[in-house]
Write an enzyme that holds these catalytic residues in place. Structure first.
Site, PDB file in Angstrom:
ATOM      1  N   LYS A  39     -46.572  24.180  12.107  1.00  0.00           N
ATOM      2  CA  LYS A  39     -46.338  25.610  11.903  1.00  0.00           C
ATOM      3  C   LYS A  39     -45.668  25.838  10.551  1.00  0.00           C
ATOM      4  CE  LYS A  39     -41.862  25.571  14.287  1.00  0.00           C
ATOM      5  NZ  LYS A  39     -41.016  26.178  15.326  1.00  0.00           N
ATOM      6  N   TYR A 263     -29.304  37.807 -14.399  1.00  0.00           N
ATOM      7  CA  TYR A 263     -28.871  39.130 -13.935  1.00  0.00           C
ATOM      8  C   TYR A 263     -27.358  39.192 -13.725  1.00  0.00           C
ATOM      9  CZ  TYR A 263     -33.767  40.328 -13.053  1.00  0.00           C
ATOM     10  OH  TYR A 263     -35.111  40.594 -13.190  1.00  0.00           O
TER      11      TYR A 263
END
Length: 368
Positions: A39, A263
């Site tokens: 998965k 940032y």
């Protein structure tokens, strides 16, 4: 091997190491069958590439989370049957029945619906009873087990071929884990009085090397298949790394003293600093939570600290101590020199989070 010269970032997946890890488990537990958990893009390794590599390894099932993932296993041409680990929507169950996939059974409502679909398509629907021994996520509670087998035997289009549970704290709470094991063993004993259960599974990667439950004959292999065991064990050193994440230097500049990087200027240079921009960011799966944590990459034989915040497509690293760095040079982002355990600790998360976040825009390159 696939040409990576034009890739900004890519993941190299060693399928031979994966098969080696499977062989370690088989040597430790020779009497147990295996379910390979694929998965979430096979824990970031790429679902199709992994199932094709493992399809001929005599694995009983490929464990998936959704009907969509089961369909991808089928469409990859695999003979190994998908097993859908969690509950399915009513609208998904027809596809399960028509394809002969395995599913978990958590309620009598599901049993009734699967039985009606079996009647409609004139087939036996193979299911595994999910028993909730403490996970609290899905499954029938231990109090639901008495009388359950008799009810299920009345559904003529069901074939109850297995029963399983899931350990919720194997690496952290040994006492509670043993209570879960005993609860599962009691439920299994009751069910086995009236049902023949060819598949009985409890342990996933957290428990494979450390716990035993009476009557079990299959284990579910997730992280351990991909080279990481969640619990200390003498066998851990035999596991091999299966994925290395790379990226390239895209730009090299020298920033002046007192210059912000990334940032919000959470990092300020303290002198002239040679900074390499590398073409990977949180859009590729390099977690934003690694910002300002001491995270590092391995470039040209040396560790280079990540500066400031991780951006969507790029990170900046300090290469002031290196000579000869050029655009196009390859940096190891995660792998033998920067193990996922290290990134896990720095990001304050779990290993599965680090590895499954590698996004679809990162090509997977398979080696054997």
């Amino acid at each position: 091997m696939q040409d990576t010269s034009l890739y900004r970032a890519w993941a190299e997946v060693d399928t031979g190491a994966m098969r080696h890890n499977l062989s370690v488990v088989r040597r430790v537990l020779p009497e147990h069958k295996q379910m390979a958990i694929v998965k979430a893009e096979a824990y970031g390794h790429g679902l199709e590439g992994v199932v094709k590599a493992l399809d001929g390894c005599d694995i009983e099932f490929f464990g998936v989370a959704t009907v969509g993932e089961a369909a991808r296993v089928r469409d990859a041409g695999c003979r190994t049957c998908p097993f859908i680990l969690g509950p399915c929507f009513p609208a998904e169950r027809e596809a399960i029945v028509q394809n002969g996939w395995r599913a978990a059974l958590s309620s009598l409502e599901e049993a009734e619906h699967f039985n009606s679909l079996g009647r409609l398509f004139d087939c036996k629907v193979k299911l595994h009873i999910s028993i909730d021994t403490g996970m609290g996520r899905a499954g029938l509670l231990p109090g639901d087990i008495p009388g359950l087998a008799e009810k299920l035997r009345s559904y003529e289009h069901l074939n109850i071929e297995g029963a399983f549970s899931h350990l919720s704290a194997a690496a952290d709470d040994i006492s509670f884990t043993h209570r879960q094991i005993r609860s599962y063993e009691r439920a299994l004993a009751v069910l086995s009085e009236q049902l023949v259960l060819p598949y009985r599974h409890l342990c996933s990667s957290s428990g494979v090397f450390n716990y035993r439950a009476a009557g079990t004959n299959m284990v579910r292999l997730g992280r351990i298949l991909y080279g990481y065991s969640p619990m200390p064990s003498p066998y851990n050193r035999e596991l091999r790394n299966t994925l290395t994440l790379y990226s390239r230097v895209t730009l090299l500049r020298t920033l002046p003293d007192n210059h912000g990087v990334s940032y919000n200027h959470t990092y300020i240079t303290t002198g002239p600093t040679k900074v390499a921009t590398i073409g990977i960011g949180f859009g590729d799966g390099y977690l934003h939570y690694l910002s300002n944590t001491g995270a590092r990459v391995y470039l040209n034989g040396s560790y280079c600290p990540v500066l400031g915040r991780v951006t969507m497509d790029q990170i900046m690293v300090d290469v002031s101590h290196l000579d000869g760095v050029r655009p196009g040079d390859v940096a190891e982002i995660m792998g033998p020199n920067v193990p996922w355990e290290e990134l896990t600790t720095r990001a304050r998360t779990i290993p599965s989070n680090v590895i499954t976040c590698i996004s679809g825009r990162v090509p997977r390159v398979y080696i054997d």
